[in-house]
Design a protein around this motif. Sequence first.
Motif, PDB file in Angstrom:
ATOM      1  N   ALA A  37     101.081  41.837  22.204  1.00 20.11           N
ATOM      2  CA  ALA A  37     102.090  42.638  22.524  1.00 20.11           C
ATOM      3  C   ALA A  37     103.440  42.137  22.368  1.00 20.11           C
ATOM      4  O   ALA A  37     103.639  41.040  22.299  1.00 20.11           O
ATOM      5  N   ASP A  38     104.621  42.928  22.404  1.00 21.84           N
ATOM      6  CA  ASP A  38     105.846  42.410  22.456  1.00 21.84           C
ATOM      7  C   ASP A  38     106.606  42.698  23.818  1.00 21.84           C
ATOM      8  O   ASP A  38     107.709  42.485  23.771  1.00 21.84           O
ATOM      9  N   SER A  39     105.931  43.069  24.635  1.00 21.99           N
ATOM     10  CA  SER A  39     106.650  43.115  25.925  1.00 21.99           C
ATOM     11  C   SER A  39     105.880  42.753  27.104  1.00 21.99           C
ATOM     12  O   SER A  39     104.586  43.077  26.926  1.00 21.99           O
ATOM     13  N   ALA A  40     106.039  42.503  28.318  1.00 18.78           N
ATOM     14  CA  ALA A  40     105.191  41.991  29.381  1.00 18.78           C
ATOM     15  C   ALA A  40     104.298  43.070  30.011  1.00 18.78           C
ATOM     16  O   ALA A  40     103.132  42.906  30.021  1.00 18.78           O
ATOM     17  N   GLN A  41     104.969  44.326  30.075  1.00 20.41           N
ATOM     18  CA  GLN A  41     104.067  45.364  30.584  1.00 20.41           C
ATOM     19  C   GLN A  41     102.971  45.787  29.492  1.00 20.41           C
ATOM     20  O   GLN A  41     101.809  46.161  30.009  1.00 20.41           O
ATOM     21  N   GLN A  42     103.146  45.705  28.248  1.00 18.85           N
ATOM     22  CA  GLN A  42     102.360  46.184  27.265  1.00 18.85           C
ATOM     23  C   GLN A  42     101.256  45.166  27.224  1.00 18.85           C
ATOM     24  O   GLN A  42     100.029  45.549  26.893  1.00 18.85           O
ATOM     25  N   ALA A  43     101.680  43.873  27.390  1.00 23.06           N
ATOM     26  CA  ALA A  43     100.569  42.808  27.396  1.00 23.06           C
ATOM     27  C   ALA A  43      99.568  43.104  28.658  1.00 23.06           C
ATOM     28  O   ALA A  43      98.494  42.834  28.388  1.00 23.06           O
ATOM     29  N   ARG A  44     100.148  43.556  29.740  1.00 20.03           N
ATOM     30  CA  ARG A  44      99.079  43.611  30.880  1.00 20.03           C
ATOM     31  C   ARG A  44      98.489  44.653  30.739  1.00 20.03           C
ATOM     32  O   ARG A  44      97.211  44.603  30.884  1.00 20.03           O
ATOM     33  N   ASP A  45      98.915  45.827  30.033  1.00 20.66           N
ATOM     34  CA  ASP A  45      98.118  46.916  29.731  1.00 20.66           C
ATOM     35  C   ASP A  45      97.049  46.626  28.745  1.00 20.66           C
ATOM     36  O   ASP A  45      95.857  47.298  28.973  1.00 20.66           O
ATOM     37  N   LEU A  46      97.346  46.185  27.656  1.00 24.32           N
ATOM     38  CA  LEU A  46      96.657  45.703  26.582  1.00 24.32           C
ATOM     39  C   LEU A  46      95.295  44.589  27.078  1.00 24.32           C
ATOM     40  O   LEU A  46      94.177  44.872  26.485  1.00 24.32           O
ATOM     41  N   SER A  47      95.786  43.746  28.143  1.00 23.08           N
ATOM     42  CA  SER A  47      94.901  42.686  28.676  1.00 23.08           C
ATOM     43  C   SER A  47      94.016  43.644  29.428  1.00 23.08           C
ATOM     44  O   SER A  47      92.531  43.215  29.248  1.00 23.08           O
ATOM     45  N   LEU A  48      94.319  44.560  30.087  1.00 26.12           N
ATOM     46  CA  LEU A  48      93.208  45.254  31.189  1.00 26.12           C
ATOM     47  C   LEU A  48      92.395  46.144  30.287  1.00 26.12           C
ATOM     48  O   LEU A  48      91.282  46.159  30.627  1.00 26.12           O
ATOM     49  N   GLN A  49      93.016  46.551  29.092  1.00 26.05           N
ATOM     50  CA  GLN A  49      91.973  47.549  28.294  1.00 26.05           C
ATOM     51  C   GLN A  49      91.031  46.700  27.614  1.00 26.05           C
ATOM     52  O   GLN A  49      89.750  47.104  27.597  1.00 26.05           O
ATOM     53  N   LEU A  50      91.476  45.485  27.139  1.00 22.88           N
ATOM     54  CA  LEU A  50      90.397  44.644  26.414  1.00 22.88           C
ATOM     55  C   LEU A  50      89.519  44.104  27.249  1.00 22.88           C
ATOM     56  O   LEU A  50      88.071  44.004  27.250  1.00 22.88           O
ATOM     57  N   ALA A  51      89.881  43.587  28.619  1.00 18.49           N
ATOM     58  CA  ALA A  51      88.997  43.346  29.460  1.00 18.49           C
ATOM     59  C   ALA A  51      87.717  44.314  29.966  1.00 18.49           C
ATOM     60  O   ALA A  51      86.697  43.908  30.090  1.00 18.49           O
ATOM     61  N   ASN A  52      88.298  45.318  30.119  1.00 15.28           N
ATOM     62  CA  ASN A  52      87.342  46.429  30.453  1.00 15.28           C
ATOM     63  C   ASN A  52      86.462  46.906  29.589  1.00 15.28           C
ATOM     64  O   ASN A  52      85.189  47.365  29.801  1.00 15.28           O
ATOM     65  N   GLU A  53      86.875  46.770  28.196  1.00 13.90           N
ATOM     66  CA  GLU A  53      86.120  47.348  27.346  1.00 13.90           C
ATOM     67  C   GLU A  53      84.773  46.105  27.135  1.00 13.90           C
ATOM     68  O   GLU A  53      83.751  46.414  26.644  1.00 13.90           O
ATOM     69  N   ILE A  54      85.278  44.978  27.252  1.00 16.23           N
ATOM     70  CA  ILE A  54      84.313  43.858  27.246  1.00 16.23           C
ATOM     71  C   ILE A  54      83.342  44.040  28.401  1.00 16.23           C
ATOM     72  O   ILE A  54      82.065  43.817  28.485  1.00 16.23           O
ATOM     73  N   ARG A  55      83.938  44.335  29.646  1.00 19.12           N
ATOM     74  CA  ARG A  55      83.008  44.535  30.747  1.00 19.12           C
ATOM     75  C   ARG A  55      82.145  45.556  30.902  1.00 19.12           C
ATOM     76  O   ARG A  55      80.840  45.498  31.021  1.00 19.12           O
ATOM     77  N   CYS A  56      82.523  46.573  30.039  1.00 18.66           N
ATOM     78  CA  CYS A  56      81.698  48.018  29.869  1.00 18.66           C
ATOM     79  C   CYS A  56      80.559  47.428  28.761  1.00 18.66           C
ATOM     80  O   CYS A  56      79.440  47.914  28.927  1.00 18.66           O
TER      81      CYS A  56
END
Length: 199
Positions: free
Chosen positions: A92-111
Motif C-alpha cells: 500500500a501507499d498509505s498507512a490506512q490502506q496498509a492496515r486495511d489490506l493487512s486485515l483483509q489478507l490476514a482474514n483471508e488466510i484465517r478463513c
Amino acid sequence: DQYETLSGLPVSPRLIESISKYLDSSHEDSPCGTLLLIDFDNFNSINESLGKHIGNQILERADETIRGMCTELMEVDQVAGDSFLLFARDIADSAQQARDLSLQLANEIRCVINRPFFTENGEVSVTASVGISVLYSGVYYPTEDSLYNAEEAVQQAESAMFEAKRRGRDTVVLFDSQITRQARQRINMQSSLRKAVAN
C-alpha cells in the motif's frame, strides 16, 4: 543463528534480513508492507488426541496452503511448529490502506485455515489467531506505532497475536501501542512455560 522473539519463537536470519532491508530502503510508490504471525489455536490438543503424525500432516498442508496464497512480494517461514510468519512488501501507499489490506489478507488466510483438513483420520478442523505489524519502509514513519527494525516488527506481530488469543482465538488483531504492556506480560509467561517444558 536464528533470531528468537521474547517468547522464544525462532525466526530465520533470511527473513529477518529481508525485513531489515525493506525497512532501511526507500519504496516511494508503495512504502508500506506488513508482517503476519499466524498461530494455530490449541494445536497441542490435536497432537495429543490424534497423534503428532496427524498434526504434522495438517501443518504440511497449512504450509502449502499459505505459500500458495503468496505473491512474488511475499515470504513465509514456519516457526515453532504451529506458527507461520508471513512478510509482504509494498502492499500500500498509505498507512490506512496498509492496515486495511493487512486485515483483509490476514482474514483471508484465517478463513482458508478454518476449512477442514483431510488426513488419514478423516476431516480435522482447526482455527488460527493472527497478529499483524504494519511496516513502513525508508523514512516513512507516520504513526507512534511505527517501528525501526526487524526484531521490533516481529515482536509487534507477536504481541498482536497474543492479544488475538486473549480475545478468544480464531481472530485477527492489528498491533497498536495500547496492547504492548499486556502482551509483554503474556509473552514473558509464555517464555517461562517454554523454558519449563525444555527443562
